[in-house]
Scaffold this active site. Sequence first.
Site, short mmCIF file in Angstrom:
data_model
loop_
_atom_site.label_atom_id
_atom_site.label_comp_id
_atom_site.label_asym_id
_atom_site.label_seq_id
_atom_site.Cartn_x
_atom_site.Cartn_y
_atom_site.Cartn_z
N CYS B 136 10.13 -28.15 19.50
CA CYS B 136 10.76 -27.19 18.57
C CYS B 136 11.93 -26.36 19.26
CB CYS B 136 9.64 -26.14 18.30
SG CYS B 136 10.16 -24.66 17.57
N CYS B 139 12.24 -22.76 18.99
CA CYS B 139 11.13 -21.92 20.01
C CYS B 139 11.71 -21.92 21.50
CB CYS B 139 9.76 -22.59 19.82
SG CYS B 139 9.15 -22.80 18.34
N ASP B 140 12.00 -23.04 21.89
CA ASP B 140 12.36 -23.21 23.27
C ASP B 140 13.88 -23.63 23.45
OD1 ASP B 140 9.62 -23.21 23.31
OD2 ASP B 140 9.30 -25.21 23.28
#
Lengths: 83, 312
Positions: B136, B139-140
């Site tokens: 993701c 997200c990261d």
Amino acid sequence: MKQVTVYSKNACASCVMVKKWLTIKKIEYTEVNTDMHPEALEDAVKLSGAATMPVIVVEDSETLAKHISVGYKPAQLASLVVA
Amino acid sequence: MNEDTIHDVIMVGAGPSALAAAVYTTREDIETILFEKGAIGGLAAITDQVDNYPGFAEGVAGLKLAEQLEKQAERFGAKIELGSVDKIEDHGEYKLLHTSDGPFKAKAVLIATGSDYKKMNVPGEEEYYGRGVHYCATCDGAFYRDKRLAVVGGGNSAVQEAIFLTRFTSHIDLLVRSTIRASDVLKKELQRMVDEGKITVHLATTVDEIVAVDKKVTHVAVHQDGQPVNVEVDGVFVFIGLSPNTAFLEGSGVELDELGLIKTDIELHTSVRGIFASGDVRSGATMQIASAVGEGATAALKIREYLEQPKE
Ligand SMILES: Cc1cc2nc3c(=O)[nH]c(=O)nc-3n(C[C@H](O)[C@H](O)[C@H](O)COP(=O)(O)OP(=O)(O)OC[C@H]3O[C@@H](n4cnc5c(N)ncnc54)[C@H](O)[C@@H]3O)c2cc1C
């Protein structure tokens, strides 16, 4: 008594879900938004050893034992905060 | 809630398809419960920017679109349970759903469970998940400011996410098994990134292993044109396709195709009467938010017809 801290960032669906889950379960938490406080990103990585968000820290205020959960994992969260 | 209550409709998943369906069913006063085991909004919620969903001239952040879909469904009375459906049994006039919150019964069921990221199944992938291996970008990605990354995959998602990740990284190696299979718009944007030196594309490249030293990812061992090569990186993002979330349907009687996607008729009815399917999980789906939403609306109207039919 458990103290719950959520390290989060803005565009993060799992962070939204963790906060939603805690709210539904009526569990109070402190949020550290790492977009607003970039210096806290390093703390989150140190605590979790992972490069991912959110990081949830559950601290028992009596024993001071700290448990860490990473990502949105409802079953793990339940075992840490409800027990 | 009584265990014997038979609800009107239960939707499995709360991605764009089910949320759209819920807007329609609840506006028709059909009692609707959704079960969501991950993020409300599904894959749309973890997509940085959606530029091809009609009605948003400037595009819309995936998470924002997800939040709006959720609010709209809840405004008309949809109830979203945070939990998973683990098994479905057909009992004719009602379906029994085994969920993480116990058994639930419903007259009709909509399966809109979408799909999950495929794994590469190479050494190091599982071991360094979240610690150098990611699925993701929104997200990261921020953890890789001024670092080198590899992105694995050559489809729309891989190219789109690689382009997104350039806002953080010093450089990206795009590792593509065969050739780039992205839309022309994305190909053009990718070429711009290549010209600016932000992305290097490696075609005919297969990943053998993700290697770490002292638990820190240092390189990806690949084969390029049959030759072993090490690509030095600090992290790897994998976008090599999706596999449908249908394992929980084993024993339900719902027929799947050879890829594990749910077969439906033109009315989005599955092989089990009263069980419908829509969105990415459906055989023949076009894997787009607009079509998932459209199918959700169709399924809702067909569910209404089904509920109105006299039962023999
Ligand atoms: C990186 C990426 C970028 C994309 N970009 C775009 C884009 O720009 N434009 C576009 O149109 N499309 C895009 N897509 C595709 C788009 O996200 C999907 O087509 C869309 O989200 C499909 O919606 P859905 O509701 O069918 O499934 P999903 O969005 O996959 O939602 C299904 C939901 O069901 C839940 N679920 C699964 N199993 C269970 C269970 N047993 N119990 C309870 N809940 C369950 C899942 O957790 C999930 O939340 C992109 C996809 C990816 C991966």
